[in-house]
Design an enzyme around this catalytic site. Structure first.
Site, mmCIF file in Angstrom:
data_model
loop_
_atom_site.group_PDB
_atom_site.id
_atom_site.type_symbol
_atom_site.label_atom_id
_atom_site.label_comp_id
_atom_site.label_asym_id
_atom_site.label_seq_id
_atom_site.Cartn_x
_atom_site.Cartn_y
_atom_site.Cartn_z
ATOM 1 N N LYS A 125 0.820 -1.222 0.000
ATOM 2 C CA LYS A 125 0.000 0.000 0.000
ATOM 3 C C LYS A 125 0.851 1.268 0.000
ATOM 4 O O LYS A 125 0.464 2.272 -0.603
ATOM 5 C CB LYS A 125 -0.956 -0.004 1.193
ATOM 6 C CG LYS A 125 -1.854 -1.240 1.269
ATOM 7 C CD LYS A 125 -2.630 -1.502 -0.021
ATOM 8 C CE LYS A 125 -3.006 -2.955 -0.160
ATOM 9 N NZ LYS A 125 -3.527 -3.330 -1.480
ATOM 10 N N GLU A 209 -2.561 7.971 8.001
ATOM 11 C CA GLU A 209 -3.314 8.809 7.064
ATOM 12 C C GLU A 209 -4.346 9.611 7.827
ATOM 13 O O GLU A 209 -4.808 9.184 8.886
ATOM 14 C CB GLU A 209 -4.127 7.919 6.093
ATOM 15 C CG GLU A 209 -3.414 7.398 4.908
ATOM 16 C CD GLU A 209 -4.339 6.604 4.010
ATOM 17 O OE1 GLU A 209 -3.828 6.084 3.023
ATOM 18 O OE2 GLU A 209 -5.560 6.491 4.270
ATOM 19 N N HIS A 244 -15.815 -4.868 6.285
ATOM 20 C CA HIS A 244 -15.053 -4.863 5.033
ATOM 21 C C HIS A 244 -15.498 -5.942 4.063
ATOM 22 O O HIS A 244 -14.771 -6.320 3.151
ATOM 23 C CB HIS A 244 -13.542 -4.945 5.315
ATOM 24 C CG HIS A 244 -13.101 -3.911 6.300
ATOM 25 N ND1 HIS A 244 -13.233 -2.571 6.055
ATOM 26 C CD2 HIS A 244 -12.583 -4.013 7.538
ATOM 27 C CE1 HIS A 244 -12.819 -1.883 7.105
ATOM 28 N NE2 HIS A 244 -12.422 -2.734 8.019
ATOM 29 N N ARG A 301 -7.393 -7.748 -9.959
ATOM 30 C CA ARG A 301 -8.113 -8.986 -10.285
ATOM 31 C C ARG A 301 -9.501 -8.634 -10.791
ATOM 32 O O ARG A 301 -9.919 -7.480 -10.705
ATOM 33 C CB ARG A 301 -8.276 -9.828 -9.014
ATOM 34 C CG ARG A 301 -9.022 -9.047 -7.936
ATOM 35 C CD ARG A 301 -9.502 -9.875 -6.772
ATOM 36 N NE ARG A 301 -10.450 -9.135 -5.957
ATOM 37 C CZ ARG A 301 -10.144 -8.311 -4.965
ATOM 38 N NH1 ARG A 301 -8.881 -8.113 -4.642
ATOM 39 N NH2 ARG A 301 -11.075 -7.675 -4.300
#
Ligand code: MV4
Length: 511
Positions: A125, A209, A244, A301
């Site tokens: 990331k 962040e 999630h 993907r």
């Protein structure tokens, strides 16, 4: 068999390194292209639909995915033995493992997906933030490097402003993530995030962040070919999720206007171009309440929810993946891609929304799948199939298309009334509740929707009128199963159960 587009098939034989509905989706695309298919299966999947539908099928090990669907050595061995010249990884399992893409190439087999370097860059990331940021893509304000220590994270967080988000660089999908509201909690959250990242990924790099409050999750589908052509296929709204895990997706996003749409599409292309992306991919964004958006991550993907983009754009994304992998140029340009109408996907899971959405695997005793105008149901199961505890408990993806959002909602609600699952507890009633919720109907959802609005039992009020749709044979089967104590009725509430049984009995006695 010749295809309609050319005489020579794109590949001779494709191995599908997956199971369930996505394996079937790939097998169907291959069949239409005149390509033979090779299924692989774990022991409990011997009787699965993907095994029945493929031209060839080979066992790869026992139930645990680590011993079967994740066994690179066995899958490549099968590919060689079966004479496969390409492998489609589907989603999950090996789909985003750069080592697998590389091992395929080393074995002389085409990996139907992006280059290992692109998988690798987007899988890290921090590296992804660096790459896309350098290409001018807006990223959430935060640290460019891994956090060194408590003092540094405090300095960074104060500069960014609270609340902040701690994220694992090797993470994604929410693993190793911590929301931190106050400086007092920073050190302990950093420790927790680090240890979670270390045990989950063997990599304890964590970065910080700014936290976006009540964001929407909006993502853009892209397709790139080997000849430098890269197009986007507009956005999907994926905010209705829990822990999630996406539950409902739709396209277009009710929160995206034409100006945001154009910027987001252009930004998604810049992100994909920053890693020379080839194949089908998805660029995820957080959309703030004020209309600003930030790159979150890129999924390298095909995704579960790809079908809503297919419904709205008319592009067969899995066929495109195969054509791209075979070296074909994209058959269309950006200006040819138009959004037509509206599509919604409800993921039908074997899970219990009244009990913390706990997976509820089991044998499917009765299955009635909706159809009719505007409805697509992509499923890997059938009556008698055992939904295993070893894999994702998704029963099917129910997709509704309409010329407008209200029409798509009406069709989905109609289809959800027709949907009957007996055996495992399913989340059909949850979807009926969601599709009737004023906030959903208004398009006013964010990533906190389910957490704020769902109460166990809330689906019960939405279960009434499906009885007339249950035929006599099915009712009899339900009765047998329920009487034998094999199953509890999946749908009805306590209040409607006796009514339902009576109706079933009447139906059963009719013929
Ligand atoms: C965030 C965020 C708010 N601010 N980052 C969750 C999954 C992972 N890929 C990133 N996630 C988030 N990152 C900042 N800076 C909120 C989330 C988030 C979320 C994102 C997408 C979909 C659902 C979500 C649910 C909770 C939190």
């Amino acid at each position: 068999m010749a295809t309609s587009r050319s005489e020579a098939p794109l590949f001779r034989r494709v191995l599908v390194a997956n199971r369930g509905e996505i394996a079937l989706r790939v097998i169907r695309a291959c069949r239409e292209l005149g390509i033979e298919t090779v299924a692989v299966f774990s022991e409990p999947d011997r009787g699965a639909l993907h095994v029945r539908q493929a031209d060839h099928a080979y066992p790869v090990g026992p139930a645990p995915a680590a011993d079967s669907y994740l066994r690179i050595d066995r899958i490549l061995e099968v590919a060689a033995r079966a004479g496969a010249d390409a492998i489609h990884p589907g989603y999950g399992f090996l789909s985003e493992r750069a080592v697998f893409a590389r091992a395929c190439a080393d074995a002389g087999i085409t990996f139907i997906g992006p280059a290992p370097e692109a998988i690798e860059a987007m899988g890290d990331k921090l590296e992804a933030r660096r790459r896309v940021g350098a290409a001018g893509v807006p990223v959430v304000p935060g640290s460019p490097d891994p956090i060194a220590d408590d003092a540094q994270v405090e300095m960074l967080a104060r500069a960014i402003g609270f609340p902040v988000m701690l994220k694992a660089s090797a993470g994604g999908g929410g693993k190793g993530m911590r929301l931190v509201d106050t400086p007092e909690r920073l050190a302990s959250s950093l420790r927790a995030a680090r240890s979670e990242a270390r045990s989950a990924f063997g990599d304890d790099r964590v970065y910080v962040e700014k936290a976006i409050v009540r964001p929407r999750h909006v993502e853009v589908q892209v397709l790139g070919d080997r000849h430098g052509s890269l197009v986007h296929l507009y956005e999907r709204e994926c905010s209705v999720q829990r822990r999630h895990q996406k539950v409902i997706e739709e396209s277009p996003s009710p929160a995206v206007d034409q100006a945001i749409r154009e910027r987001m599409g252009a930004v998604a292309l810049a992100a994909a171009r920053s890693v020379d992306y080839v194949g089908a991919g998805t660029v995820e964004f957080l959309l703030d309440q004020d209309g600003s958006f930030y790159f979150l991550e890129m999924n390298t993907r095909i995704q579960v929810e790809h079908a809503i983009t297919e419904a709205v754009t008319g592009v067969d994304l899995v066929r495109a993946q195969i054509e791209i992998a075979a070296g074909r140029p994209l058959a269309f340009r950006q200006q040819d891609v138009v959004q037509r109408g509206h599509a919604i996907e409800c993921r039908i899971y074997a899970e219990d929304p009244d009990n913390g959405f706990l997976p509820a695997p089991g044998r499917i005793e009765v299955l009635r799948v909706p159809s009719g105008i505007g409805i697509r149901d992509d499923s890997g199961v059938y009556e008698g199939f055992e939904v295993s505890t070893f894999y994702d408990p998704m029963i099917s993806k129910l997709i509704a298309w309409g010329a407008t959002r209200p029409e798509a909602i009406a069709r989905m609600r109609r289809a959800l009334r027709e949907y009957v699952v007996v055996g495992p507890t399913a989340n059909v009633a949850f979807h009926r509740w969601a599709l009737a919720h004023p906030a959903f109907v208004a398009g006013d959802v964010d990533t906190g929707f389910i957490g704020r609005e769902w109460r166990p039992g809330a689906g019960a009020a939405h279960l009434d009128a499906d009885l007339p749709l249950i035929g006599a044979a099915m009712a009899a089967a339900v009765q047998r199963a329920v009487r034998a104590g094999a199953v509890a009725p999946s749908g009805p509430t306590a209040a409607s159960r006796s009514r339902w049984k009576q109706a079933a009995r009447r139906e059963a006695c009719r013929d």
